[in-house]
Design an enzyme around this catalytic site. Structure first.
Site, PDB file in Angstrom:
ATOM      1  N   HIS A   1       2.062   1.867  -3.400  1.00 29.76           N
ATOM      2  CA  HIS A   1       1.008   2.476  -4.239  1.00 29.76           C
ATOM      3  C   HIS A   1       0.958   3.982  -3.991  1.00 29.76           C
ATOM      4  CE1 HIS A   1      -0.607  -1.215  -5.768  1.00 29.76           C
ATOM      5  NE2 HIS A   1      -0.835  -1.703  -4.564  1.00 29.76           N
TER       6      HIS A   1
ATOM      7  N   THR B   1       0.841  -1.208   0.000  1.00 27.97           N
ATOM      8  CA  THR B   1       0.000   0.000   0.000  1.00 27.97           C
ATOM      9  C   THR B   1       0.875   1.257   0.000  1.00 27.97           C
ATOM     10  OG1 THR B   1      -1.606  -1.224   1.289  1.00 27.97           O
ATOM     11  CG2 THR B   1      -1.867   1.161   1.274  1.00 27.97           C
TER      12      THR B   1
END
Ligand code: NAD
Ligand code: ZN
Length: 385
Positions: free
Chosen positions: A87, A84
């Site tokens: 990202h 995450t």
């Protein structure tokens, strides 16, 4: 680098920031004016920030957060990097629709209690802690039923509020997890994703079952160790990345399959699997992995979906329906049964340390993210001490 002096409390910070805001310095006596300047210069910390909506992250000086009545201020010692965070670093489509800069990112951490709010009763300064990054509402039907992982108002640290990639972070007392003395703090730094793996693996009885794990990322590799520890007969792990497949083998996989070179079912006769897998853990987020899973499951098989699949993912529904497969979506960790179980699993001999392949100082975060970009790594740790 300014350090948070222990004589400076959250109350000092709030008070003196207020004094500064209202321009009331002239009313302070000599002692307090000295403290005023001291607090204002010392109340900053280094933090990894998504400063603006473009590719990249910045190591910035940010105000040390102040605690509320029921909060704990944690001095972060180690953090681990999650997909995450990558990202957010690259500002992909998901980040653009979810993250509102400026934001301190990160949710995998271990640290030491620095200060507690007036209402905090279970922690004291010096305690080693990690914590659940999903902050739930406490009032919805699921929260009240003790199913906090199913709260529909969950807020994520490092996503919707400032996170752990900093020298300090606050967390509500109810989200703090005490790290047992027997647990290596390197492992406690990634309790969050270890909890994802434990949550999946404990969803079904593993004893004597043949298990397929699609995706040998850090979570798939940790799930491999867990399933073996829990008594699975065969654990087969698939990926397209040989480095990660080797890591899965190191963590106990009976057979690794690079799907670019062979079909998963090619290993059935070698492993004496007669009709397919009993349990499947989808840990890649790749549609073709889900297709591999449903194709190779035995009738009545059970599947946990952790990997975040695209919404337009196609599967062979005939396999799901006519084989009577059961599919369970997994989000986060059960609060806090998963935390209890992972602590006891490790204390009972589960070894997930081999998943750590790299360690960097927080200042060298660029290098850490570059390593993760290559895919030639397991878990990557950042030191904040
Ligand atoms: P990761 O991205 O590091 O690992 C995924 C692995 O899947 C990679 O090694 C990749 O090479 C492999 N892969 C790609 N295509 C494949 C295919 N067709 N077959 C088999 N393997 C394939 O991810 P991670 O950190 O280990 O997390 C695993 C997944 O879980 C990710 O999709 C992540 O977004 C998701 N996740 C979900 C939750 C949740 O609460 N549901 C929480 C954390 C992570
Ligand atoms: Zn809730």
């Amino acid at each position: 680098m300014p350090r948070f002096n222990k004589r400076v409390t959250s109350l000092d910070i709030v008070l003196f920031r207020l004094v500064q805001h209202c321009n009331l310095q002239k009313f302070l006596d000599n002692d307090n004016i000295a403290k005023f300047y001291y607090v204002l210069t010392m109340s900053f910390m280094k933090a990894l920030v998504k400063k603006s909506p473009v590719d990249g992250l910045w190591l910035e000086q940010m105000p040390i957060p102040v605690i509320g009545t029921n909060d704990v201020l944690i001095k972060i010692t180690k953090t681990a990097i999650c997909g995450t965070d990558l990202h957010i670093y690259h500002w992909d489509e998901w980040s653009q629709s979810t993250i509102k800069p400026p934001l301190i990112i990160g949710h995998e951490f271990v640290g030491v209690v620095e200060e507690i709010g007036l209402g905090v009763t279970h922690y004291k300064k010096g305690d080693i802690v990690s914590g659940e990054g999903h902050i739930t509402c406490g009032y919805c039907r699921n929260c009240r039923a003790g199913l906090r992982h199913l709260c529909h108002k969950t807020i994520g640290i490092g996503i919707q509020r400032d996170g752990a990639f900093a020298e300090y972070m606050t967390l509500p007392e109810g989200n703090v997890w005490p790290v047992h003395n027997d647990i290596d703090t390197d492992v406690a730094a990634f309790f969050d994703p270890l909890g994802n793996a434990v949550h999946c693996a404990l969803s079904f009885s593993m004893v004597a079952e043949d298990v397929l794990i699609t995706g040998a990322g850090p979570i798939g590799c940790m799930a491999t160790s867990i399933c073996k520890h829990l008594g699975a007969r065969n654990v087969v792990v698939s990926d397209i990345n040989d480095y990660r497949l080797e890591l899965a083998a190191k963590m106990g996989a009976d057979r690794i399959v690079n799907i670019q070179n062979e079909k998963i079912e090619d290993c059935f006769s070698e492993l004496k699997i007669s009709s397919g897998f009993d349990i499947g853990l989808e840990m890649s987020g790749n549609p073709s992995a889900l297709q591999d899973l449903v194709r190779t499951m035995y009738h009545g098989g059970k599947i946990a979906l952790l990997g975040i699949l695209p919404n337009d993912t196609l599967v062979n529904w005939d396999d799901i329906i006519f084989k009577g497969l059961r599919i369970k979506g997994i989000y986060g960790r059960e609060m806090f049964e998963t935390w209890y179980k992972m602590t006891q699993l490790i204390r009972g001999g589960l070894d997930v340390l081999p998943i750590i392949t790299h360690k960097f100082n927080a200042e060298d975060f660029q290098q850490a993210f570059e390593v993760i970009d290559t895919g030639q790594c397991g878990k990557v740790i950042l030191n904040w001490d």
